[in-house]
Design a protein around this motif. Sequence first.
Motif, PDB file in Angstrom:
ATOM      1  N   ARG A  18      30.399  45.293  46.878  1.00 57.53           N
ATOM      2  CA  ARG A  18      30.073  45.976  45.618  1.00 57.53           C
ATOM      3  C   ARG A  18      28.848  45.379  44.946  1.00 57.53           C
ATOM      4  O   ARG A  18      28.119  46.045  44.234  1.00 57.53           O
ATOM      5  CB  ARG A  18      31.250  45.929  44.645  1.00 57.53           C
TER       6      ARG A  18
ATOM      7  N   HIS B  34      47.499  30.024  44.755  1.00 53.97           N
ATOM      8  CA  HIS B  34      46.590  31.174  44.812  1.00 53.97           C
ATOM      9  C   HIS B  34      45.319  30.825  45.603  1.00 53.97           C
ATOM     10  O   HIS B  34      44.818  31.628  46.394  1.00 53.97           O
ATOM     11  CB  HIS B  34      46.279  31.580  43.366  1.00 53.97           C
TER      12      HIS B  34
ATOM     13  N   MET C  46      36.432  41.049  36.633  1.00 53.99           N
ATOM     14  CA  MET C  46      35.793  39.916  35.932  1.00 53.99           C
ATOM     15  C   MET C  46      34.863  39.117  36.832  1.00 53.99           C
ATOM     16  O   MET C  46      33.815  38.636  36.373  1.00 53.99           O
ATOM     17  CB  MET C  46      36.861  39.003  35.349  1.00 53.99           C
TER      18      MET C  46
ATOM     19  N   ASN D 219      29.814  33.547  52.206  1.00 52.75           N
ATOM     20  CA  ASN D 219      30.556  33.700  53.455  1.00 52.75           C
ATOM     21  C   ASN D 219      32.041  33.781  53.152  1.00 52.75           C
ATOM     22  O   ASN D 219      32.526  33.055  52.303  1.00 52.75           O
ATOM     23  CB  ASN D 219      30.265  32.515  54.372  1.00 52.75           C
TER      24      ASN D 219
ATOM     25  N   ARG E 234      32.571  40.182  28.658  1.00 53.11           N
ATOM     26  CA  ARG E 234      33.842  39.499  28.398  1.00 53.11           C
ATOM     27  C   ARG E 234      33.813  37.992  28.610  1.00 53.11           C
ATOM     28  O   ARG E 234      34.770  37.300  28.270  1.00 53.11           O
ATOM     29  CB  ARG E 234      34.928  40.080  29.323  1.00 53.11           C
TER      30      ARG E 234
ATOM     31  N   TRP F 281      42.216  29.720  50.768  1.00 49.93           N
ATOM     32  CA  TRP F 281      40.783  30.054  50.828  1.00 49.93           C
ATOM     33  C   TRP F 281      39.866  28.867  50.601  1.00 49.93           C
ATOM     34  O   TRP F 281      38.650  28.997  50.668  1.00 49.93           O
ATOM     35  CB  TRP F 281      40.453  31.135  49.773  1.00 49.93           C
TER      36      TRP F 281
ATOM     37  N   TYR G  19      43.855  36.723  36.209  1.00 52.79           N
ATOM     38  CA  TYR G  19      42.715  37.566  35.819  1.00 52.79           C
ATOM     39  C   TYR G  19      42.151  38.388  36.975  1.00 52.79           C
ATOM     40  O   TYR G  19      41.216  39.164  36.780  1.00 52.79           O
ATOM     41  CB  TYR G  19      41.610  36.694  35.189  1.00 52.79           C
TER      42      TYR G  19
ATOM     43  N   ARG H 123      39.697  40.936  49.495  1.00 47.91           N
ATOM     44  CA  ARG H 123      39.238  41.048  48.095  1.00 47.91           C
ATOM     45  C   ARG H 123      37.820  40.504  47.960  1.00 47.91           C
ATOM     46  O   ARG H 123      36.973  41.082  47.295  1.00 47.91           O
ATOM     47  CB  ARG H 123      40.135  40.226  47.157  1.00 47.91           C
ATOM     48  N   SER H 124      37.591  39.356  48.612  1.00 50.98           N
ATOM     49  CA  SER H 124      36.277  38.740  48.516  1.00 50.98           C
ATOM     50  C   SER H 124      35.233  39.607  49.222  1.00 50.98           C
ATOM     51  O   SER H 124      34.115  39.792  48.715  1.00 50.98           O
ATOM     52  CB  SER H 124      36.346  37.343  49.140  1.00 50.98           C
TER      53      SER H 124
ATOM     54  N   ARG I  10      40.531  42.781  37.512  1.00 49.34           N
ATOM     55  CA  ARG I  10      39.999  43.357  36.249  1.00 49.34           C
ATOM     56  C   ARG I  10      38.480  43.467  36.267  1.00 49.34           C
ATOM     57  O   ARG I  10      37.861  43.698  35.235  1.00 49.34           O
ATOM     58  CB  ARG I  10      40.382  42.475  35.065  1.00 49.34           C
TER      59      ARG I  10
ATOM     60  N   ARG J 145      35.306  42.867  49.604  1.00 48.15           N
ATOM     61  CA  ARG J 145      35.053  44.062  48.754  1.00 48.15           C
ATOM     62  C   ARG J 145      34.115  43.716  47.607  1.00 48.15           C
ATOM     63  O   ARG J 145      33.185  44.453  47.291  1.00 48.15           O
ATOM     64  CB  ARG J 145      36.372  44.578  48.162  1.00 48.15           C
ATOM     65  N   LEU J 146      34.394  42.568  46.985  1.00 48.12           N
ATOM     66  CA  LEU J 146      33.572  42.121  45.851  1.00 48.12           C
ATOM     67  C   LEU J 146      32.114  41.958  46.287  1.00 48.12           C
ATOM     68  O   LEU J 146      31.189  42.438  45.616  1.00 48.12           O
ATOM     69  CB  LEU J 146      34.151  40.799  45.342  1.00 48.12           C
TER      70      LEU J 146
ATOM     71  N   TYR K  11      33.171  30.991  44.787  1.00 49.08           N
ATOM     72  CA  TYR K  11      33.758  31.418  43.511  1.00 49.08           C
ATOM     73  C   TYR K  11      35.271  31.511  43.616  1.00 49.08           C
ATOM     74  O   TYR K  11      35.833  31.643  44.711  1.00 49.08           O
ATOM     75  CB  TYR K  11      33.203  32.808  43.113  1.00 49.08           C
ATOM     76  N   SER K  12      35.923  31.438  42.462  1.00 49.30           N
ATOM     77  CA  SER K  12      37.355  31.770  42.409  1.00 49.30           C
ATOM     78  C   SER K  12      37.716  32.110  40.973  1.00 49.30           C
ATOM     79  O   SER K  12      37.014  31.747  40.024  1.00 49.30           O
ATOM     80  CB  SER K  12      38.220  30.612  42.921  1.00 49.30           C
TER      81      SER K  12
END
Length: 189
Positions: free
Chosen positions: A150, A31, A112, A136, A7, A35, A107, A143-144, A110, A146-147, A101-102
């Motif tokens: 994974r 948002h 992404m 870190n 994508r 962070w 988005y 959320r970070s 999803r 978990r990402l 990252y952000s």
Amino acid sequence: MRIETARLVLALPTVDFAPRFLRYFEENSEHLGPWEPTREPGFFTEDYWRARIERTRQEFATDTSMRLMLLLKDEPRSPIVGHCNFNNFIRGAFQACTLGYSLDRRYVGRGMMHEALAAGIAYAFAELRFHRVMANYMPTNERSGRLLRRLGFVVEGYARDYLYIDGQWRDHVLTALTAPSPPAVANRI
Ligand SMILES: CC(C)(COP(=O)(O)OP(=O)(O)OC[C@H]1O[C@@H](n2cnc3c(N)ncnc32)[C@H](O)[C@@H]1OP(=O)(O)O)[C@@H](O)C(=O)NCCC(=O)NCCS
């Protein structure tokens, strides 16, 4: 340089993306606020982004960082929907870098960023010949966390007062991912 996923396109920005970077950070300021570090003076101006993109390109050319913007593959004039930055390249016996990252708030949720980072990290290992990517996150940034889990990142420690984020020194969980087949280092020292 350019990486394509199902994508997304991950690419080194050119200066004509300055207005789109500005829009991304203006539209996501709430948002991202909890962070990310306090913004430098001028951060919310196109001049700042033109200079920063030039620095980004120079740092990639001098093997110092790889800061990539994320675009929607199917939109020719795509807005910037996120970014992933491989920073602080250290070569020699370490062969490591730090990942940040952000994603645009619209988005999130999803898959992404997972898609983008899986491809970016594969490039960092295979093409840039890194052995270790470090990332870190603040313990409250679930959320970070978990990402990263994974993606296979492993917790290596806990650092008190690690980064100055949103007006205070914040504790961070330290994680890292090592290359599946570690490169020999002789050609990159
Ligand atoms: C951290 C951040 C990038 C994570 O974004 P994200 O969209 O949750 O990340 P992922 O790409 O891993 O997506 C996972 C989510 O997408 C969902 N998802 C939907 N479709 C999916 C698909 N096809 N594949 C995988 N996951 C999918 C997953 O279920 C998961 O949602 P959940 O967490 O509610 O269960 C985002 O929250 C962000 O920009 N935060 C602010 C900045 C920040 O914290 N930066 C990091 C500082 S350390």
